[in-house]
Design a protein around this motif. Sequence first.
Motif, PDB file in Angstrom:
ATOM      1  N   UNK A 105     -17.215  34.425  36.545  1.00  0.00           N
ATOM      2  CA  UNK A 105     -15.924  35.054  36.291  1.00  0.00           C
ATOM      3  C   UNK A 105     -15.448  34.584  34.922  1.00  0.00           C
ATOM      4  N   UNK A 114      -5.529  39.954  36.927  1.00  0.00           N
ATOM      5  CA  UNK A 114      -5.854  39.738  38.336  1.00  0.00           C
ATOM      6  C   UNK A 114      -5.429  38.350  38.790  1.00  0.00           C
ATOM      7  N   UNK A 117      -1.566  38.229  39.619  1.00  0.00           N
ATOM      8  CA  UNK A 117      -0.935  39.035  40.668  1.00  0.00           C
ATOM      9  C   UNK A 117      -0.202  38.093  41.628  1.00  0.00           C
ATOM     10  N   UNK A 141       2.933  43.021  41.127  1.00  0.00           N
ATOM     11  CA  UNK A 141       2.664  43.279  42.540  1.00  0.00           C
ATOM     12  C   UNK A 141       1.240  43.727  42.763  1.00  0.00           C
ATOM     13  N   UNK A 142       0.700  44.477  41.804  1.00  0.00           N
ATOM     14  CA  UNK A 142      -0.631  45.029  42.039  1.00  0.00           C
ATOM     15  C   UNK A 142      -1.292  45.383  40.716  1.00  0.00           C
ATOM     16  N   UNK A 143      -2.622  45.192  40.676  1.00  0.00           N
ATOM     17  CA  UNK A 143      -3.399  45.693  39.544  1.00  0.00           C
ATOM     18  C   UNK A 143      -4.516  46.573  40.086  1.00  0.00           C
ATOM     19  N   UNK A 144      -4.302  47.121  41.284  1.00  0.00           N
ATOM     20  CA  UNK A 144      -5.369  47.872  41.946  1.00  0.00           C
ATOM     21  C   UNK A 144      -5.708  49.143  41.176  1.00  0.00           C
ATOM     22  N   UNK A 145      -6.998  49.474  41.141  1.00  0.00           N
ATOM     23  CA  UNK A 145      -7.499  50.714  40.549  1.00  0.00           C
ATOM     24  C   UNK A 145      -7.006  50.950  39.124  1.00  0.00           C
ATOM     25  N   UNK A 147      -4.181  50.497  37.720  1.00  0.00           N
ATOM     26  CA  UNK A 147      -2.760  50.729  37.471  1.00  0.00           C
ATOM     27  C   UNK A 147      -1.994  49.443  37.744  1.00  0.00           C
ATOM     28  N   UNK A 148      -0.912  49.222  37.024  1.00  0.00           N
ATOM     29  CA  UNK A 148      -0.183  47.969  37.199  1.00  0.00           C
ATOM     30  C   UNK A 148       1.229  48.259  37.700  1.00  0.00           C
ATOM     31  N   UNK A 149       1.593  47.647  38.819  1.00  0.00           N
ATOM     32  CA  UNK A 149       2.929  47.806  39.379  1.00  0.00           C
ATOM     33  C   UNK A 149       3.601  46.440  39.344  1.00  0.00           C
ATOM     34  N   UNK A 156      11.284  48.323  41.223  1.00  0.00           N
ATOM     35  CA  UNK A 156       9.836  48.388  41.068  1.00  0.00           C
ATOM     36  C   UNK A 156       9.515  49.364  39.937  1.00  0.00           C
ATOM     37  N   UNK A 157       8.630  48.979  39.018  1.00  0.00           N
ATOM     38  CA  UNK A 157       8.242  49.876  37.939  1.00  0.00           C
ATOM     39  C   UNK A 157       6.740  49.809  37.736  1.00  0.00           C
ATOM     40  N   UNK A 158       6.236  50.758  36.942  1.00  0.00           N
ATOM     41  CA  UNK A 158       4.809  50.764  36.640  1.00  0.00           C
ATOM     42  C   UNK A 158       4.641  50.527  35.147  1.00  0.00           C
TER      43      UNK A 158
ATOM     44  N   UNK B  85      -1.838  49.701  46.138  1.00  0.00           N
ATOM     45  CA  UNK B  85      -0.605  49.905  45.386  1.00  0.00           C
ATOM     46  C   UNK B  85      -0.937  50.211  43.931  1.00  0.00           C
ATOM     47  N   UNK B  86      -0.819  51.477  43.570  1.00  0.00           N
ATOM     48  CA  UNK B  86      -1.018  51.882  42.170  1.00  0.00           C
ATOM     49  C   UNK B  86       0.185  52.720  41.778  1.00  0.00           C
ATOM     50  N   UNK B  87       0.434  52.895  40.479  1.00  0.00           N
ATOM     51  CA  UNK B  87       1.567  53.741  40.069  1.00  0.00           C
ATOM     52  C   UNK B  87       1.501  55.139  40.677  1.00  0.00           C
ATOM     53  N   UNK B 145      10.979  54.859  35.165  1.00  0.00           N
ATOM     54  CA  UNK B 145      11.249  55.226  36.556  1.00  0.00           C
ATOM     55  C   UNK B 145      11.329  53.927  37.350  1.00  0.00           C
ATOM     56  N   UNK B 147      11.763  52.223  41.076  1.00  0.00           N
ATOM     57  CA  UNK B 147      11.737  52.453  42.522  1.00  0.00           C
ATOM     58  C   UNK B 147      12.473  51.296  43.200  1.00  0.00           C
ATOM     59  N   UNK B 156      -1.716  45.230  46.979  1.00  0.00           N
ATOM     60  CA  UNK B 156      -2.566  45.006  45.816  1.00  0.00           C
ATOM     61  C   UNK B 156      -4.035  44.893  46.222  1.00  0.00           C
ATOM     62  N   UNK B 157      -4.271  44.346  47.393  1.00  0.00           N
ATOM     63  CA  UNK B 157      -5.639  44.165  47.882  1.00  0.00           C
ATOM     64  C   UNK B 157      -5.702  44.739  49.288  1.00  0.00           C
ATOM     65  N   UNK B 279     -17.765  35.242  42.511  1.00  0.00           N
ATOM     66  CA  UNK B 279     -18.684  35.377  41.387  1.00  0.00           C
ATOM     67  C   UNK B 279     -19.326  34.042  41.013  1.00  0.00           C
TER      68      UNK B 279
END
Lengths: 538, 460
Positions: A105, A114, A117, A141-145, A147-149, A156-158, B85-87, B145, B147, B156-157, B279
């Motif tokens: 890593x 990551x 988070x 809150x999230x970095x999934x796929x 996108x960052x929230x 809550x924003x992106x 959780x994604x935008x 925006x 929320x 997230x996971x 990893x």
Amino acid sequence: MRARREILAAAFTCIHAAAASAADVTAEPPLDLAVTVYRAPARSGGSIDLDALRGFALVSETRVVRLPAGVSRLRFEGVADGIEAQSVIITGLPPGILEKNRDAKVLSPSSLLAATVDKPVELERTDRKTGQTERVAGMILSDADGGVVFKTAEGIEALRCSGLPETFRFEPGDGPAARPSLSVLVRTPTATTSQVTLSYLSRGFDWAADYSATLSADGRSMALGAWVTLANSNGTAFPSANTQVVAGRVNRETDSVEPLDFGGPILANCWPRGSTSDIPPQLLRFAYAAKATRGMVAAPSAMMGEALQEVMVSAQRNVAEEQLGDLKLYRVPERTTVSSRQSKQVRLLDRSAIPITTVYRASLSADEIRPTFAADRVLRSVNTQANHLGVPLPSGRVAVFAWHDGQRLLLRESNVRDLAVKEELELDMGSAPDVQVAVVHEALQIDSTQAKLLPLLPGVTLRRVRREQMERIQISNARAASIQIELSVDLNDGAEVIRADHPLGSKNGRPVFKLTIPAQRTLILRYQLQYQTLSKSR
Amino acid sequence: MRQLLICVGLSLSLPGVAAPAERSIALTIYNGDLALVQDRRDIDLKEGRQRLEFADVSAQIRPETVTLTAPDVSIVEQNFDFDLLTPAKLMEKAVGQEVTIVRINPATGAQEREQAQVLAANGGVVLRIGQRIEVLRDDGLPVRVIFDKVPDNLRARPTLSVTVVGAHAGTRRATLSYLTPGLSWKADYVALFDEGSGKIDVQGWITLTNSSGTTYENAQTLLVAGSPNEDADAGPYSPYRQVRARPTVPNPGTESGSRERLGDFYLYPLAERTTIANLQTKQVSFMDVHGVPAEHGYEFQNQWLATSDTALSASTVYSFSSSAHGGLGDQLPAGILRFYMRDKRGDPQFIGESRIDHTPMGSTLSLATGDAFDVKVKPIVSKRTRNSTFSWQTDMRYELSNALPRDVVVRVRQSGLWGDTHITAESQKSVRRSADTAEWAVTVPANGTASLTASFESRY
């Protein structure tokens, strides 16, 4: 000879507790380095490809380590990027190696994100007009796929979906190390200073022999010189290293490569950004471009694909050969620096007055209908001391030169395989248009009562014959000197040459006509094939 | 060694119940990319129905294999939420709901705050602001925006949640167990061959890799030499002959040894608890044997009717035993054995490697490490004669050469005999190793050559 299994001290200490209290120790930079380069296992001839070095090397580093009493996490820095973690051997440490670890890593924008988070972080927004920066405390809150929230006191924003310049400020210490790290967890009863040897196999190396043969004016002898060309496409340099290369093919098992993480950018993918216009906004295109690169994993070879910057030619002192099991080891006479992204040449040998014979060669097929074609020319010698050779010749590429008008001009480049002492050395010189071979199937007879035109060859028993074939071969020589030609006949199962107007020999199980064609003449060879059926005698 | 440790787990979030968990992980790792995770922790429960969330399970968890056991708890349902959780998801779930939008004037930086209702998020976001309908950022100007909250199922996971009913309130020990890919192990061996004494020293290392996406802190680890997956090692059945790889274990052993077994698998428990980071490649020693006799030989295998114009290198083969008497004295889990040999200066150099399969104790191993530079064989089909309609005679000649300063013995193997092929004449006695293969042990003198001839009669 009972197995001395290294049962690790099963004391009532847990590694975790130990690891938590493990002192982080970094091994000193290498005192001494040795690099042994092996060829790409799949290549049996030809030179190396600097853009894809598929060989490997055994790297041995001697380092001093100072360990405190207790459990230490000993780190080795500056090892080759292409290290194969499973092959790591550490000798010289006090007994008590608990485990060896390789962490793949690495620090990158995405791994930093990551690692952050669910942790507090500062969001930074800059006003494009005034340049003023606003900092807001928040949490990712999230970095999934991709996108960052994130969450701030407002809600809550992106990230970067608003069209404002937004980024995060991370705390020092977030995220993993910059490069994959190699470490050993070791337990020592007392503080010790020891000299350890770390050796490992690493990808991203290769070597080959590069020969140059220079023909004498009469074409009866040649001088043969050779370089060992070795290259390192790792990002790591090996200064002042004992350098060796090994000739011969060694087995490498295709193995699942250890997990790798090349890291990635922060993508900040957003919600759908369609609009009432059909011209996509600039920003959106960037987003798509970023998406396209996502998940692409750069192969190590692609990373190594950058052109190597330098070619170093060191002074002419030849490498020293020694036997290593069934392989040949060549030692570079002096310590040398195997730099990162560099290829290096060291002299392998220089021999002269090697007698050679020039032979033209063609192979004839009984079935194939082939118009006139040019014969091939080969240069032959035998790898013996009498011929001023008699040394193992590792595989590689050979360039053949000839003198013309006081200049040394290139005639041909071809490949050489590994040649042991006493083996025949054959240099392929390509096709020779001055010597043409024309094949004519003169007659094909199914009836055996005809076609007894030529004298019967000694030692041939006549069998009941179903089919006979008469061949006429015309060999023309447009050269000013007579030539030797070897015509080998590829026969089908059960076929035999029974009659011929020239003597027939055999080479490697095939019938061969060895003929001399006078200067500027055409020679006609006739032979007759017989396809056996049942033998009369059986 | 079995003592349980007080090590703080990563995060066990219990909505409404915030209790630090005492945690102990046990990992059982199989060869074929599979591991059984047993995660024991103290959980604090209320009485009645509640939801437990386990966020720090393997990122590649096979949710259908999850079981949670705890005293006085009954499971209502188990859910695995993989909606991330994604935008885009955030906006999709906000359809029909109110959000706050903040328009920023690019010239002045002035902010204008409005409430909006998300009408649709299909290929673009459509908002209702008061009585107007607007496409979000249609003009490209900056609009934030905001929320109010994150929808319940977005995380997230991927997260495992279990709805349980507690019989009474209080802390109890629960075990969460599941299977996950991403964890695997194999063995790596280092063999140092001493040519002078004909002996090898062998070290065995367990190499385990974790690419499951999760770090396992302070885990008690057990390695199983084998794969419980049905399809992991069964090759397809073919009625036709295939070119087989050369056998690495000519004589399988019959010794039992003292290693623990589970069914037909051998077990390799790690002596101490260890942290297996995501990893990470981790190696732990399991064998260290010195001075085992080993034999260095040469082999050459020729396919049926194969002929060559150039001499081909024979394979270098090392053989040794895994027996307790004169051998390694252990079972060998599958992996790769790397051979080293000291050069004239005494430095170990790599001379090749070979894969080995799970090998019982007492076996003879015969491992090819590469090609011999100086020992070569040129196979030649010297003649093919038709004896009768269905009978052929094939004369083979094998020309062997040796550029080493000592005599060598090369095992020349001719395969493809299929069983109906007889040897009618041969220059030295062969051993029929199988119906398919004949073998000659040919001595080639130092710096010399040798020739082997054989005639085969075959039918077809």
